[in-house]
Scaffold this active site. Structure first.
Site, mmCIF file in Angstrom:
data_model
loop_
_atom_site.group_PDB
_atom_site.id
_atom_site.type_symbol
_atom_site.label_atom_id
_atom_site.label_comp_id
_atom_site.label_asym_id
_atom_site.label_seq_id
_atom_site.Cartn_x
_atom_site.Cartn_y
_atom_site.Cartn_z
ATOM 1 N N TYR A 250 -1.527 0.222 11.819
ATOM 2 C CA TYR A 250 -1.735 -0.605 10.570
ATOM 3 C C TYR A 250 -0.854 -0.459 9.580
ATOM 4 C CZ TYR A 250 -4.148 -1.631 6.154
ATOM 5 O OH TYR A 250 -4.219 -2.277 4.898
ATOM 6 N N THR B 267 0.913 -1.272 0.117
ATOM 7 C CA THR B 267 0.156 0.027 -0.076
ATOM 8 C C THR B 267 0.896 1.186 -0.141
ATOM 9 O OG1 THR B 267 -1.523 1.324 1.262
ATOM 10 C CG2 THR B 267 -0.113 -0.318 2.599
ATOM 11 N N ASP B 268 0.209 2.469 -0.721
ATOM 12 C CA ASP B 268 1.138 3.596 -0.464
ATOM 13 C C ASP B 268 1.363 4.057 0.946
ATOM 14 O OD1 ASP B 268 -1.552 4.427 0.058
ATOM 15 O OD2 ASP B 268 -1.554 5.812 -1.601
ATOM 16 N N GLU B 269 0.644 3.520 1.889
ATOM 17 C CA GLU B 269 0.564 3.914 3.395
ATOM 18 C C GLU B 269 1.882 3.615 3.834
ATOM 19 O OE1 GLU B 269 -2.571 3.953 6.458
ATOM 20 O OE2 GLU B 269 -3.945 2.997 4.893
ATOM 21 N N PRO C 173 -19.718 11.682 7.530
ATOM 22 C CA PRO C 173 -18.681 12.380 8.645
ATOM 23 C C PRO C 173 -17.256 12.567 7.825
ATOM 24 C CG PRO C 173 -19.067 9.963 8.694
ATOM 25 C CD PRO C 173 -19.973 10.517 7.712
ATOM 26 N N LYS D 56 1.392 -3.409 7.502
ATOM 27 C CA LYS D 56 1.604 -3.197 6.085
ATOM 28 C C LYS D 56 3.250 -3.308 5.667
ATOM 29 C CE LYS D 56 -0.771 -3.820 3.258
ATOM 30 N NZ LYS D 56 -1.371 -5.111 2.637
#
Length: 208
Positions: free
Chosen positions: A50, A26-28, A105, A54
């Site tokens: 999280y 993931t780019d995270e 939200p 990853k």
């Protein structure tokens, strides 16, 4: 799941002599970037637990490649969206909130920037990399389409035909990264993949 699950799958793949192992990262894992874009050689600096899990799995795959000559390819996609996405991410949450008659939200003031990749484009990119990506390499998979969360939400509200004020600001998420952005030239050059769906087209399809 992210760390131990990845290790179990790699050990089984080694045992059964898999020819190619595709790991979806993931780019995270890169953390946030205020300006510019992340390349595949950018440092891994995750900011949430999280994302750290990853990143740990991503690094574990790299270690297997180095230690065991494991035939893995690492793909780091940006934010995916599309029809039937599990309703915990921004876009399906927004749609579901409107269907329930409530307000969408939005974390903090909605200024967080995300790069959005329609799910069909992502799947096609993964297939291209599966077919012609080089073993041992990392590939970013991004659309080049960035949008502030508040602007994304307002587009969704427009396509749903409801008031542009049908949202509410909520307390920010802990460790919330301000912006992600990927340099995907490597995947485009080596596999001839190119994303085709714009954010407006993708959101219309998702909403309908």
């Amino acid at each position: 799941t992210n760390i131990k699950g990845t290790q179990i799958l790699m050990d089984l793949s080694r045992k059964h002599k898999a020819k190619k192992f595709i790991f979806i990262s993931t780019d995270e894992v890169y953390g946030e970037i205020k300006n510019g874009k992340f390349t595949e050689s950018s440092a891994i600096k995750p900011n949430s637990p999280y994302a750290a899990s990853k990143a740990a799995a991503d690094l574990l795959v790299q270690a297997y490649i180095r230690t065991y000559k494991f035939p893995a390819v690492i793909i780091r996609p940006c934010n995916n969206y599309g029809p039937w996405q599990y309703p915990e991410k921004l876009i399906p949450v927004a749609i579901k909130s409107v269907f329930k008659g409530g307000k969408v939200p939005v974390y903090a003031r909605g200024q967080n920037v995300r790069e959005w990749l329609y799910v069909d484009d992502c799947a096609k990119g993964i297939l291209k990399i599966m077919e012609s990506g080089r073993i041992g390499e990392v590939y970013n998979l991004g659309s080049g389409i960035e949008s502030k969360n508040i602007n994304t939400v307002k587009l969704i509200l427009q396509y749903l035909g409801v008031s542009q004020n049908s949202y509410k600001f909520v307390k920010d998420r802990p460790g919330h990264d301000l912006r992600y952005s990927l340099d995907s030239r490597k995947a485009i050059k080596e596999t001839s993949w190119k994303p085709k769906i714009t954010l407006k087209q993708g959101l219309k399809s998702t909403v309908s």
